[in-house]
Design a protein around this motif. Structure first.
Motif, PDB file in Angstrom:
ATOM      1  N   ALA A  95       0.841  -1.197   0.000  1.00 33.36           N
ATOM      2  CA  ALA A  95       0.000   0.000   0.000  1.00 33.36           C
ATOM      3  C   ALA A  95       0.878   1.249   0.000  1.00 33.36           C
ATOM      4  O   ALA A  95       2.039   1.204   0.406  1.00 33.36           O
ATOM      5  CB  ALA A  95      -0.932   0.013   1.210  1.00 33.36           C
ATOM      6  N   ILE A  96       0.273   2.357  -0.431  1.00 31.74           N
ATOM      7  CA  ILE A  96       0.846   3.684  -0.309  1.00 31.74           C
ATOM      8  C   ILE A  96       0.093   4.394   0.808  1.00 31.74           C
ATOM      9  O   ILE A  96      -1.137   4.280   0.915  1.00 31.74           O
ATOM     10  CB  ILE A  96       0.711   4.458  -1.644  1.00 31.74           C
ATOM     11  CG1 ILE A  96       1.634   3.851  -2.700  1.00 31.74           C
ATOM     12  CG2 ILE A  96       1.007   5.941  -1.471  1.00 31.74           C
ATOM     13  CD1 ILE A  96       1.346   4.326  -4.095  1.00 31.74           C
ATOM     14  N   ALA A  97       0.799   5.118   1.654  1.00 32.61           N
ATOM     15  CA  ALA A  97       0.161   5.847   2.746  1.00 32.61           C
ATOM     16  C   ALA A  97       0.085   7.336   2.388  1.00 32.61           C
ATOM     17  O   ALA A  97       1.012   7.890   1.795  1.00 32.61           O
ATOM     18  CB  ALA A  97       0.945   5.664   4.045  1.00 32.61           C
ATOM     19  N   VAL A  98      -1.024   7.967   2.756  1.00 33.70           N
ATOM     20  CA  VAL A  98      -1.231   9.390   2.501  1.00 33.70           C
ATOM     21  C   VAL A  98      -1.649  10.057   3.813  1.00 33.70           C
ATOM     22  O   VAL A  98      -2.580   9.597   4.475  1.00 33.70           O
ATOM     23  CB  VAL A  98      -2.302   9.631   1.422  1.00 33.70           C
ATOM     24  CG1 VAL A  98      -2.419  11.131   1.124  1.00 33.70           C
ATOM     25  CG2 VAL A  98      -1.990   8.853   0.151  1.00 33.70           C
ATOM     26  N   THR A  99      -0.950  11.123   4.184  1.00 35.88           N
ATOM     27  CA  THR A  99      -1.245  11.812   5.445  1.00 35.88           C
ATOM     28  C   THR A  99      -0.890  13.284   5.305  1.00 35.88           C
ATOM     29  O   THR A  99      -0.175  13.677   4.390  1.00 35.88           O
ATOM     30  CB  THR A  99      -0.432  11.168   6.601  1.00 35.88           C
ATOM     31  OG1 THR A  99      -0.848  11.736   7.841  1.00 35.88           O
ATOM     32  CG2 THR A  99       1.064  11.387   6.432  1.00 35.88           C
ATOM     33  N   ALA A 100      -1.397  14.081   6.225  1.00 33.61           N
ATOM     34  CA  ALA A 100      -1.044  15.513   6.246  1.00 33.61           C
ATOM     35  C   ALA A 100       0.361  15.661   6.808  1.00 33.61           C
ATOM     36  O   ALA A 100       0.787  14.891   7.662  1.00 33.61           O
ATOM     37  CB  ALA A 100      -2.059  16.285   7.087  1.00 33.61           C
TER      38      ALA A 100
END
Length: 304
Positions: free
Chosen positions: A298-303
């Protein structure tokens, strides 16, 4: 230092999306350990096959209408996102094969700066390189006319590469030295440290739209590995011959730094991300961080 906030995971149809790059339309590109380059829509819901390098793609960069791909086994490549065509730009440099083409940055005039992690150990033996502190990594420059020259050598597992926003220097992560070294591009030949004595192992780095140099720390330092690195050579060899499960291994916690061009740490995110570990790629866009991993699906996306 602060923990990661809310994180979204974009599952991918394969293993090890080691690096990420985000196109102008928000599409996210990554490479998998079976050689495929894939594209995800900006919401992560659709995945398209872009190309197959036949190797192990690591670092990705936008390169005009194409993608620049650092392939650990095939060298420096250009991939067409529309046709899927794969073209080799460099498989050797300065009389030596490029053993682990790892990460790159592209200047405004098309000059490419890229890392060759080790002249002794392939990617599959990255632990061995860290144990031996071999310092056989290189930072290379490919001019628009195709000429390749040396920027820096003697690096302890040369990894991520990034340019200052004004292109005054190029930075390279030295995973084995817990540091990010920069080489000034003013003709002086000067180099110094942008960051040193990091709390974790720096991996890929990139220049964000916010002007910061973003640095992944795939894992915090492993005390057992620090101990092994101080052992006499015969004992280090014994550790290298152990099965991977018995060797010092990365922790589940991971981290990301946002560093200004004067070396000030502006952002320091660390901690565990459920369902995700060993962040090895980072890309900042519009306040969001897109993280790749050598070990996840998976790829993680966060602020930020």
């Amino acid at each position: 230092m602060k923990p990661f906030g809310q994180v979204r995971l974009f599952p991918v149809n394969g293993h090890g999306p080691e690096d990420v790059v985000v196109a102008a339309d928000g599409a996210v590109y990554t490479g998998l350990d079976d050689g495929r380059i894939i594209r995800l829509t900006d919401d992560g819901r659709r995945i398209d096959l872009v190309a197959d390098t036949g190797g192990r793609p690591l670092g990705l960069e936008l390169y005009g209408e194409d993608l620049l791909v650092c392939d650990a086994s095939r060298g420096l490549l250009v991939v067409s996102p529309t046709s899927g065509a794969v073209k080799a730009l460099a498989t050797s440099a300065l009389g030596k094969p490029i053993l682990v083409c790892n990460n790159a940055a592209v200047a405004a005039d098309g000059t490419i700066y890229f890392s060759d992690s080790s002249d002794r150990f392939p990617l599959s033996a990255w632990r061995e390189d860290l144990i031996e502190q071999h310092a056989g990594g290189r930072l290379l420059r490919r001019a628009p006319d195709g000429e390749i020259s040396l920027v820096g050598a003697g690096l302890q597992f040369a990894n991520g590469v990034a340019l200052a926003p004004d292109e005054s220097f190029v930075a390279v992560a030295e995973t084995g030295a817990f540091a990010v070294r920069r080489y000034w591009l003013d003709g002086s030949g000067r180099s110094d440290l942008l960051a040193s004595d990091l709390a974790g192992y720096p991996d890929n780095i990139s220049t964000g739209g916010d002007g910061l140099i973003w640095v992944t720390q795939a894992s915090p330092r492993v005390p057992a590995l620090d101990l092994v690195r101080r052992l006499p050579a015969p004992l280090r060899l014994g550790v290298r011959r152990l099965p991977a499960g018995l060797q010092p291994n990365p922790a589940r916690t991971t981290g990301v730094l946002g560093i200004s061009t004067d070396g000030t740490v502006v952002h320091d995110l660390r901690g565990e991300i459920p369902g995700f570990h060993m962040a090895t790629g980072v890309r900042e866009r519009d306040g969001l961080l897109y993280l790749g991993s050598l070990e996840e699906r998976a790829i993680a996306v966060t602020a930020r």
